[in-house]
Design an enzyme around this catalytic site. Structure first.
Site, PDB file in Angstrom:
ATOM      1  N   ASN A 186     -24.000 110.202  37.640  1.00  0.00           N
ATOM      2  CA  ASN A 186     -25.086 109.423  37.052  1.00  0.00           C
ATOM      3  C   ASN A 186     -25.256 109.930  35.625  1.00  0.00           C
ATOM      4  O   ASN A 186     -25.787 111.011  35.415  1.00  0.00           O
ATOM      5  CB  ASN A 186     -26.365 109.628  37.881  1.00  0.00           C
ATOM      6  CG  ASN A 186     -27.583 108.992  37.241  1.00  0.00           C
ATOM      7  OD1 ASN A 186     -27.471 108.249  36.263  1.00  0.00           O
ATOM      8  ND2 ASN A 186     -28.759 109.275  37.782  1.00  0.00           N
ATOM      9  N   GLU A 214     -32.188 113.463  46.802  1.00  0.00           N
ATOM     10  CA  GLU A 214     -32.331 114.237  45.567  1.00  0.00           C
ATOM     11  C   GLU A 214     -33.735 114.841  45.503  1.00  0.00           C
ATOM     12  O   GLU A 214     -34.685 114.165  45.085  1.00  0.00           O
ATOM     13  CB  GLU A 214     -32.133 113.333  44.341  1.00  0.00           C
ATOM     14  CG  GLU A 214     -30.784 112.660  44.283  1.00  0.00           C
ATOM     15  CD  GLU A 214     -30.392 112.279  42.861  1.00  0.00           C
ATOM     16  OE1 GLU A 214     -29.276 112.603  42.464  1.00  0.00           O
ATOM     17  OE2 GLU A 214     -31.227 111.677  42.146  1.00  0.00           O
ATOM     18  N   HIS A 219     -33.989 105.874  41.853  1.00  0.00           N
ATOM     19  CA  HIS A 219     -33.933 107.234  41.307  1.00  0.00           C
ATOM     20  C   HIS A 219     -35.349 107.714  40.991  1.00  0.00           C
ATOM     21  O   HIS A 219     -36.186 106.934  40.521  1.00  0.00           O
ATOM     22  CB  HIS A 219     -33.058 107.269  40.048  1.00  0.00           C
ATOM     23  CG  HIS A 219     -32.674 108.671  39.682  1.00  0.00           C
ATOM     24  ND1 HIS A 219     -33.550 109.520  39.055  1.00  0.00           N
ATOM     25  CD2 HIS A 219     -31.538 109.371  39.901  1.00  0.00           C
ATOM     26  CE1 HIS A 219     -32.952 110.706  38.893  1.00  0.00           C
ATOM     27  NE2 HIS A 219     -31.725 110.638  39.401  1.00  0.00           N
ATOM     28  N   GLU A 238     -36.462 109.330  38.623  1.00  0.00           N
ATOM     29  CA  GLU A 238     -36.858 109.115  37.222  1.00  0.00           C
ATOM     30  C   GLU A 238     -37.354 107.685  37.010  1.00  0.00           C
ATOM     31  O   GLU A 238     -38.270 107.449  36.220  1.00  0.00           O
ATOM     32  CB  GLU A 238     -35.674 109.453  36.295  1.00  0.00           C
ATOM     33  CG  GLU A 238     -35.421 110.967  36.267  1.00  0.00           C
ATOM     34  CD  GLU A 238     -33.985 111.372  35.997  1.00  0.00           C
ATOM     35  OE1 GLU A 238     -33.175 110.540  35.545  1.00  0.00           O
ATOM     36  OE2 GLU A 238     -33.657 112.556  36.251  1.00  0.00           O
ATOM     37  N   SER A 249     -28.835 119.465  40.525  1.00  0.00           N
ATOM     38  CA  SER A 249     -28.151 120.666  40.038  1.00  0.00           C
ATOM     39  C   SER A 249     -26.902 121.010  40.844  1.00  0.00           C
ATOM     40  O   SER A 249     -26.592 122.178  41.069  1.00  0.00           O
ATOM     41  CB  SER A 249     -29.124 121.855  39.990  1.00  0.00           C
ATOM     42  OG  SER A 249     -30.196 121.563  39.114  1.00  0.00           O
ATOM     43  N   GLY A 308     -31.894 118.573  37.466  1.00  0.00           N
ATOM     44  CA  GLY A 308     -31.842 119.062  36.091  1.00  0.00           C
ATOM     45  C   GLY A 308     -32.525 120.398  35.872  1.00  0.00           C
ATOM     46  O   GLY A 308     -32.745 120.813  34.744  1.00  0.00           O
ATOM     47  N   LYS A 349     -27.110 108.909  33.338  1.00  0.00           N
ATOM     48  CA  LYS A 349     -28.483 108.776  32.811  1.00  0.00           C
ATOM     49  C   LYS A 349     -28.420 108.227  31.375  1.00  0.00           C
ATOM     50  O   LYS A 349     -27.530 107.446  31.067  1.00  0.00           O
ATOM     51  CB  LYS A 349     -29.234 110.110  32.919  1.00  0.00           C
ATOM     52  CG  LYS A 349     -29.170 110.667  34.358  1.00  0.00           C
ATOM     53  CD  LYS A 349     -30.122 111.791  34.625  1.00  0.00           C
ATOM     54  CE  LYS A 349     -29.991 112.237  36.080  1.00  0.00           C
ATOM     55  NZ  LYS A 349     -30.918 113.308  36.433  1.00  0.00           N
TER      56      LYS A 349
END
Ligand code: 13P
Length: 252
Positions: free
Chosen positions: A9, A168, A96, A98, A214, A174, A11
């Site tokens: 991904n 996730e 996701h 985000e 991660s 991250g 991003k």
């Protein structure tokens, strides 16, 4: 046997030229040495058409990171599932964290997106996962179950089979703080049990459940060795061909 998948991904990273260079590099590497798993790269919308023409789709699948919750029309700035599909992409990431957090995508909006994506023949990588506060309150199982119920458990069994789940944990995205392989396995097994309750054991056994957060070459082998972890959805470590290849090689 369910599919093993390593998906990247990107991003909001890489301009068009940088993205094309990365896709070309990865394509060369994977054509020279066939991976032991399915490999997918999910890129920003603007990369899709060019990257689609460049890659060998039998070696690398291509996906978008999002699509609109409307079919077509006066929705300035949006990109529809049909547009994504017309580039040659086969996948789309939906749900996701985000998107949920920064763009306020609700379970209802995501349900629409999933339906529109499936209507276009896209495979959906549907993301679920709890926040740190939810993990600390031991609510992770309830959270992932509600996310499945809210946006994908309305599907028929035949449609659900086109969904890949990505677990996730938000606290691992991250942050460099990976879930331990035992932590991840525990919740992956739970997710599979919830799918089995809803669609039966056979569908649950066929569903690929990826881990994201991660994930890198150094921890991928231990994560992927777990029976219910079928691969990874990779952010940061998908932005360099060598790093991404290191994770793909965890299946060797
Ligand atoms: P990182 O691999 O950068 O933690 O991102 C994970 C992720 O969000 C993939 O969708």
């Amino acid at each position: 046997m369910r599919k093993k998948i390593v998906a990247g991904n990107w991003k909001m990273n890489k301009n068009l030229q940088e993205g094309m260079a990365l896709a070309a590099e990865l394509n060369d590497i994977l054509k020279a040495e066939k991976p032991n798993c399915d490999v997918v790269i999910c890129t920003p919308f603007i990369h899709l058409a060019k990257v689609s023409d460049m890659i060998d789709h039998s070696v690398i699948g291509l996906g978008a990171e999002n699509c609109a919750d409307k079919k077509s029309g006066a929705y300035t700035g949006e990109v529809s599932a049909e547009m994504v599909r017309s580039t040659g992409a086969e996948y789309v990431i939906l749900g996701h964290s985000e998107r949920r957090e920064y763009y306020h995508e609700t379970p209802e909006i995501l349900r629409e997106k999933v339906l529109l994506a499936l209507e276009q023949g896209l495979k959906v990588i549907f993301c679920i996962g709890e926040s740190l506060a939810e993990r600390e309150a031991n609510k992770q199982n309830a959270v992932v179950k509600a996310e499945l119920e809210g946006s994908v458990f309305n599907l028929s069994a035949d449609d659900f089979k086109k969904i890949v789940i990505a677990y996730e944990p938000i606290w691992a995205i991250g942050t460099g703080k990976t879930a331990t392989s035992d932590q991840a396995e525990e919740i992956h097994a739970y997710i599979r049990s919830v799918i089995a309750e809803k669609y039966g054991k056979e569908v649950a056994e066929e569903t690929s459940i990826l881990y994201g957060g991660s994930c890198k070459a150094s921890n991928a082998p231990e994560l992927f060795a777990k029976p219910d972890i079928d691969g990874g959805l990779i952010g940061g470590a998908s932005l360099k061909a060598a790093d991404f290849k290191g994770i793909i090689d965890a299946w060797k």
